[in-house]
Design an enzyme around this catalytic site. Structure first.
Site, PDB file in Angstrom:
ATOM      1  N   ALA A  56      66.895 -14.324 -25.282  1.00 20.84           N
ATOM      2  CA  ALA A  56      66.588 -13.872 -26.908  1.00 20.84           C
ATOM      3  C   ALA A  56      66.464 -11.973 -27.115  1.00 20.84           C
ATOM      4  O   ALA A  56      66.916 -11.799 -28.264  1.00 20.84           O
ATOM      5  CB  ALA A  56      64.488 -13.387 -27.140  1.00 20.84           C
ATOM      6  N   PHE A  57      66.792 -11.183 -25.918  1.00 18.60           N
ATOM      7  CA  PHE A  57      67.456 -10.155 -26.026  1.00 18.60           C
ATOM      8  C   PHE A  57      68.750  -9.667 -26.418  1.00 18.60           C
ATOM      9  O   PHE A  57      69.247  -8.439 -27.238  1.00 18.60           O
ATOM     10  CB  PHE A  57      66.679  -9.028 -24.857  1.00 18.60           C
ATOM     11  CG  PHE A  57      67.484  -7.628 -24.857  1.00 18.60           C
ATOM     12  CD1 PHE A  57      66.115  -7.330 -25.495  1.00 18.60           C
ATOM     13  CD2 PHE A  57      67.917  -6.765 -24.860  1.00 18.60           C
ATOM     14  CE1 PHE A  57      65.875  -5.641 -25.542  1.00 18.60           C
ATOM     15  CE2 PHE A  57      68.510  -5.721 -24.542  1.00 18.60           C
ATOM     16  CZ  PHE A  57      67.568  -5.193 -25.036  1.00 18.60           C
ATOM     17  N   ALA A  80      62.544 -18.409 -27.680  1.00 12.32           N
ATOM     18  CA  ALA A  80      61.110 -18.047 -27.681  1.00 12.32           C
ATOM     19  C   ALA A  80      60.990 -17.869 -25.838  1.00 12.32           C
ATOM     20  O   ALA A  80      61.409 -16.884 -25.429  1.00 12.32           O
ATOM     21  CB  ALA A  80      60.923 -19.310 -26.771  1.00 12.32           C
ATOM     22  N   ILE A  82      57.700 -16.141 -24.425  1.00  9.41           N
ATOM     23  CA  ILE A  82      56.216 -16.859 -23.641  1.00  9.41           C
ATOM     24  C   ILE A  82      56.482 -15.335 -22.987  1.00  9.41           C
ATOM     25  O   ILE A  82      56.786 -15.012 -21.747  1.00  9.41           O
ATOM     26  CB  ILE A  82      55.912 -18.104 -22.823  1.00  9.41           C
ATOM     27  CG1 ILE A  82      57.514 -18.387 -23.901  1.00  9.41           C
ATOM     28  CG2 ILE A  82      55.041 -18.462 -22.704  1.00  9.41           C
ATOM     29  CD1 ILE A  82      56.935 -20.380 -23.478  1.00  9.41           C
ATOM     30  N   SER A  85      53.848 -12.588 -16.527  1.00 13.15           N
ATOM     31  CA  SER A  85      52.358 -11.396 -15.503  1.00 13.15           C
ATOM     32  C   SER A  85      52.637 -10.056 -15.708  1.00 13.15           C
ATOM     33  O   SER A  85      52.588  -9.040 -15.202  1.00 13.15           O
ATOM     34  CB  SER A  85      52.887 -11.769 -14.856  1.00 13.15           C
ATOM     35  OG  SER A  85      53.727 -11.803 -14.075  1.00 13.15           O
ATOM     36  N   THR A  86      53.904  -9.553 -16.674  1.00 21.14           N
ATOM     37  CA  THR A  86      54.476  -8.310 -16.987  1.00 21.14           C
ATOM     38  C   THR A  86      54.866  -7.566 -18.119  1.00 21.14           C
ATOM     39  O   THR A  86      55.125  -8.571 -18.537  1.00 21.14           O
ATOM     40  CB  THR A  86      55.834  -8.264 -15.852  1.00 21.14           C
ATOM     41  OG1 THR A  86      56.714  -8.521 -16.279  1.00 21.14           O
ATOM     42  CG2 THR A  86      55.671  -8.698 -14.568  1.00 21.14           C
ATOM     43  N   HIS A  88      57.475  -7.110 -19.372  1.00 25.78           N
ATOM     44  CA  HIS A  88      58.317  -7.343 -19.881  1.00 25.78           C
ATOM     45  C   HIS A  88      58.486  -8.255 -21.096  1.00 25.78           C
ATOM     46  O   HIS A  88      59.506  -7.914 -21.607  1.00 25.78           O
ATOM     47  CB  HIS A  88      59.175  -8.110 -18.839  1.00 25.78           C
ATOM     48  CG  HIS A  88      60.824  -8.889 -18.999  1.00 25.78           C
ATOM     49  ND1 HIS A  88      61.284  -9.971 -19.934  1.00 25.78           N
ATOM     50  CD2 HIS A  88      62.061  -7.934 -18.980  1.00 25.78           C
ATOM     51  CE1 HIS A  88      62.320  -9.798 -19.698  1.00 25.78           C
ATOM     52  NE2 HIS A  88      62.865  -8.263 -19.771  1.00 25.78           N
ATOM     53  N   ARG A 127      54.178 -24.560 -32.192  1.00 29.91           N
ATOM     54  CA  ARG A 127      54.670 -24.083 -33.306  1.00 29.91           C
ATOM     55  C   ARG A 127      56.896 -24.591 -33.142  1.00 29.91           C
ATOM     56  O   ARG A 127      57.186 -24.166 -33.849  1.00 29.91           O
ATOM     57  CB  ARG A 127      55.223 -22.105 -32.595  1.00 29.91           C
ATOM     58  CG  ARG A 127      53.830 -22.242 -33.393  1.00 29.91           C
ATOM     59  CD  ARG A 127      53.820 -20.387 -32.668  1.00 29.91           C
ATOM     60  NE  ARG A 127      52.110 -20.132 -33.190  1.00 29.91           N
ATOM     61  CZ  ARG A 127      50.855 -21.190 -31.868  1.00 29.91           C
ATOM     62  NH1 ARG A 127      51.239 -21.468 -31.174  1.00 29.91           N
ATOM     63  NH2 ARG A 127      49.776 -20.136 -32.818  1.00 29.91           N
TER      64      ARG A 127
END
Length: 155
Positions: A56-57, A80, A82, A85-86, A88, A127
């Protein structure tokens, strides 16, 4: 009073699509939805070009290159992101969102945001063609509508 309102006439509309390979399981469903919408609205296959990027970036850069080429009336961005746990996730979401908006404003053509930003895989699946529809389909329909509003404005 003159009112400008987009319609879904797709005559002579050329579409560029940027799709992120990361989370391809989800993005391929978004792409399928976008292509379905374009086909249902009579956009010819020859008038659609797809560029795959790593994640995505990377979407905004290729969206900008497509917009600068002047080959397309609109660019649809699909990805996408998602939550993990960070932190980022937050950085990627913010930069992709800003990047896509900037490309649209700088280029003067619709650059549609079809990038899911979800807390978990279940939300992404919902989605991408499940309970909440398909955001790729929605982005494609929005692209057609925006092209027509711009054409009505004479720009």
């Amino acid at each position: 009073m003159k009112v400008y309102e987009g319609n879904l006439v797709s005559k002579n509309i050329k579409i560029g699509i940027v799709a992120a390979r990361f989370n391809e399981f989800i993005v391929s469903k978004l792409l399928g939805g976008a292509l379905d919408a374009l086909k249902r609205h009579d956009v010819a296959d020859d008038d659609v070009e797809i560029a795959w990027v790593p994640g995505a970036f990377e979407i905004p850069l290729i969206a900008e290159k497509m917009a600068e080429s002047k080959k397309y009336d609109a660019v649809i961005c699909l990805g996408a992101v998602i939550r993990g746990s960070t932190s980022h996730y937050d950085y990627v979401c913010n930069e992709v969102t800003k990047g896509i908006a900037t490309v649209s404003l700088k280029s003067g053509i619709p650059v549609m945001f079809g990038v899911l930003t979800t807390d978990n895989l279940e939300q992404a699946i919902e989605r991408a063609g499940s309970k909440v529809g398909n955001k790729g389909f929605d982005a494609a329909v929005g692209a057609i509508e925006m092209v027509n509003v711009i054409r009505q404005l004479g720009n």
